[in-house]
Enzyme design. Structure first.
Site, PDB file in Angstrom:
ATOM      1  N   ASN A  87       0.827  -1.211   0.000  1.00 56.56           N
ATOM      2  CA  ASN A  87       0.000   0.000   0.000  1.00 56.56           C
ATOM      3  C   ASN A  87       0.858   1.256   0.000  1.00 56.56           C
ATOM      4  O   ASN A  87       1.921   1.301   0.610  1.00 56.56           O
ATOM      5  CB  ASN A  87      -0.915   0.004   1.229  1.00 56.56           C
ATOM      6  N   ASP A  89      -0.573   4.073   1.078  1.00 57.40           N
ATOM      7  CA  ASP A  89      -1.088   4.921   2.171  1.00 57.40           C
ATOM      8  C   ASP A  89      -0.192   4.795   3.401  1.00 57.40           C
ATOM      9  O   ASP A  89       0.709   3.956   3.452  1.00 57.40           O
ATOM     10  CB  ASP A  89      -2.555   4.553   2.485  1.00 57.40           C
ATOM     11  N   HIS A 104       5.711  -0.475  -2.933  1.00 56.35           N
ATOM     12  CA  HIS A 104       5.240   0.224  -4.132  1.00 56.35           C
ATOM     13  C   HIS A 104       5.237   1.740  -3.982  1.00 56.35           C
ATOM     14  O   HIS A 104       4.532   2.434  -4.706  1.00 56.35           O
ATOM     15  CB  HIS A 104       3.834  -0.293  -4.510  1.00 56.35           C
ATOM     16  N   SER A 171      -4.464  -9.821  -3.080  1.00 56.82           N
ATOM     17  CA  SER A 171      -4.892 -10.852  -4.031  1.00 56.82           C
ATOM     18  C   SER A 171      -3.714 -11.707  -4.486  1.00 56.82           C
ATOM     19  O   SER A 171      -3.912 -12.711  -5.163  1.00 56.82           O
ATOM     20  CB  SER A 171      -5.558 -10.189  -5.232  1.00 56.82           C
TER      21      SER A 171
HETATM   22  N1  APR Z   1     -10.785  -7.304   4.395  1.00 51.55           N
HETATM   23  C1  APR Z   1      -9.872  -8.221   3.974  1.00 51.55           C
HETATM   24  N2  APR Z   1      -9.562  -8.409   2.694  1.00 51.55           N
HETATM   25  C2  APR Z   1     -10.215  -7.648   1.788  1.00 51.55           C
HETATM   26  C3  APR Z   1     -11.174  -6.681   2.143  1.00 51.55           C
HETATM   27  C4  APR Z   1     -11.470  -6.534   3.523  1.00 51.55           C
HETATM   28  N3  APR Z   1     -12.365  -5.653   3.975  1.00 51.55           N
HETATM   29  N4  APR Z   1     -11.629  -6.093   1.012  1.00 51.55           N
HETATM   30  C5  APR Z   1     -10.954  -6.660   0.003  1.00 51.55           C
HETATM   31  N5  APR Z   1     -10.108  -7.608   0.451  1.00 51.55           N
HETATM   32  C6  APR Z   1      -9.167  -8.447  -0.278  1.00 51.55           C
HETATM   33  C7  APR Z   1      -9.650  -8.947  -1.617  1.00 51.55           C
HETATM   34  O1  APR Z   1     -10.349 -10.185  -1.443  1.00 51.55           O
HETATM   35  C8  APR Z   1      -8.327  -9.158  -2.351  1.00 51.55           C
HETATM   36  O2  APR Z   1      -7.773 -10.435  -2.079  1.00 51.55           O
HETATM   37  O3  APR Z   1      -8.043  -7.644  -0.540  1.00 51.55           O
HETATM   38  C9  APR Z   1      -7.416  -8.070  -1.736  1.00 51.55           C
HETATM   39  C10 APR Z   1      -7.239  -6.847  -2.600  1.00 51.55           C
HETATM   40  O4  APR Z   1      -6.562  -7.203  -3.775  1.00 51.55           O
HETATM   41  P1  APR Z   1      -5.991  -6.102  -4.794  1.00 51.55           P
HETATM   42  O5  APR Z   1      -7.048  -5.073  -5.059  1.00 51.55           O
HETATM   43  O6  APR Z   1      -5.430  -6.853  -5.938  1.00 51.55           O
HETATM   44  O7  APR Z   1      -4.859  -5.363  -3.961  1.00 51.55           O
HETATM   45  P2  APR Z   1      -3.316  -5.739  -3.790  1.00 51.55           P
HETATM   46  O8  APR Z   1      -3.141  -7.223  -3.705  1.00 51.55           O
HETATM   47  O9  APR Z   1      -2.811  -4.909  -2.679  1.00 51.55           O
HETATM   48  O10 APR Z   1      -2.719  -5.222  -5.158  1.00 51.55           O
HETATM   49  C11 APR Z   1      -1.344  -5.284  -5.380  1.00 51.55           C
HETATM   50  O11 APR Z   1      -1.506  -3.987  -7.400  1.00 51.55           O
HETATM   51  O12 APR Z   1      -3.125  -2.393  -7.608  1.00 51.55           O
HETATM   52  C12 APR Z   1      -1.758  -2.612  -7.682  1.00 51.55           C
HETATM   53  O13 APR Z   1       0.253  -1.548  -7.041  1.00 51.55           O
HETATM   54  C13 APR Z   1      -1.061  -1.807  -6.634  1.00 51.55           C
HETATM   55  O14 APR Z   1      -0.018  -2.461  -4.548  1.00 51.55           O
HETATM   56  C14 APR Z   1      -1.079  -2.764  -5.466  1.00 51.55           C
HETATM   57  C15 APR Z   1      -0.844  -4.103  -6.149  1.00 51.55           C
END
Ligand code: APR
Length: 228
Positions: A87, A89, A104, A171
């Protein structure tokens, strides 16, 4: 103290009101990532890129850490905790976590577009024409898609040295961050907290807590007591 290494992603900040990328139909706050989060986008339309990140910075300023951020911060009482976050943030820091590695980049930093070592703090907006000390345009201190992830070199040895490894709210589709899971020592206890746990069948000794981060981290904190 045991070394607890925690990899976090957008899901931990979702309940603070910050939208995850992959939960919003491939659009990010209404933008296509190819238009706002790549070096090509920056070349083509830097104004749009700056607007996007100026907007996201305001969102982060308005957001507050949630119980999941606070829960992880409190673990520092009992464990040697390092958070490796994807993140941008600062909610882990605001919740009180003291060792946070941003893979990132960070939304409250900016850097010279010509020199990735010239980094500055920022609270307001970045505008076209704002220059770094080397006279190059300032850009967000963010790792865009198609860019290298220099902090991965720092993160890998931290994960290798873990006694317990935890994943919260990611994810696990974006590399190299997702690959960190494979550096955790084979036999150590591992946990994953996610509203919808991603496919991780190849990971040994992994316990899944399929709940929103605020509830799931509370469960995790209880489970970790058996390792004290
Ligand atoms: N509590 C727990 N998990 C959650 C919640 C919640 N309230 N809401 C969503 N999720 C989970 C989803 O099920 C998913 O597995 O959080 C994950 C979010 O996945 P992504 O949107 O793909 O985020 P992330 O894995 O951090 O992405 C990686 O990709 O978007 C780019 O550079 C950006 O750092 C980011 C990277």
């Amino acid at each position: 103290m045991k070394k607890l290494v925690i990899l976090t992603g957008a899901g931990i900040s979702a309940e603070s009101g910050l939208k995850t990328f992959r939960d919003s139909d491939g659009l990010w706050e209404g933008y296509d990532i190819e238009d706002v989060a790549t070096p090509m986008a920056w070349k083509r339309n830097p104004q749009l890129v700056l607007e996007f990140y100026n907007y996201r910075r305001k969102n982060v300023l308005d957001a507050k850490p949630n119980a999941a951020h606070y829960g992880l911060a409190k673990l520092e009482k009992d464990f040697d905790v390092t958070i490796i976050t994807q993140n941008i943030d600062d909610l882990h820091e605001r919740a009180g976590s003291t060792k946070v590695l941003h893979l990132h980049g960070e939304i409250f930093k900016m850097r010279s577009e010509a020199n990735e070592g010239l980094i500055y703090e920022i609270n307001g907006d970045i505008k076209l024409g704002d220059k770094a000390a080397d006279e190059a345009q300032l850009r967000p201190h963010i790792v865009w898609f198609h860019e290298a992830v220099p902090m991965i070199e720092v993160a890998v040895p931290i994960v290798i040295s873990a006694d317990i490894f935890v994943v919260v709210g990611t994810s696990l589709v974006v590399y190299p961050a997702a690959g960190l899971v494979n550096y955790a020592p084979h036999e150590i206890p591992k946990f994953i907290v996610d509203k919808k746990v991603p496919y991780t069948s190849s990971v040994y000794n992994l316990r899944a807590i399929e709940k929103p981060a605020t509830e799931g981290v509370a469960d995790l904190v209880e489970m970790l007591k058996s390792f004290l």
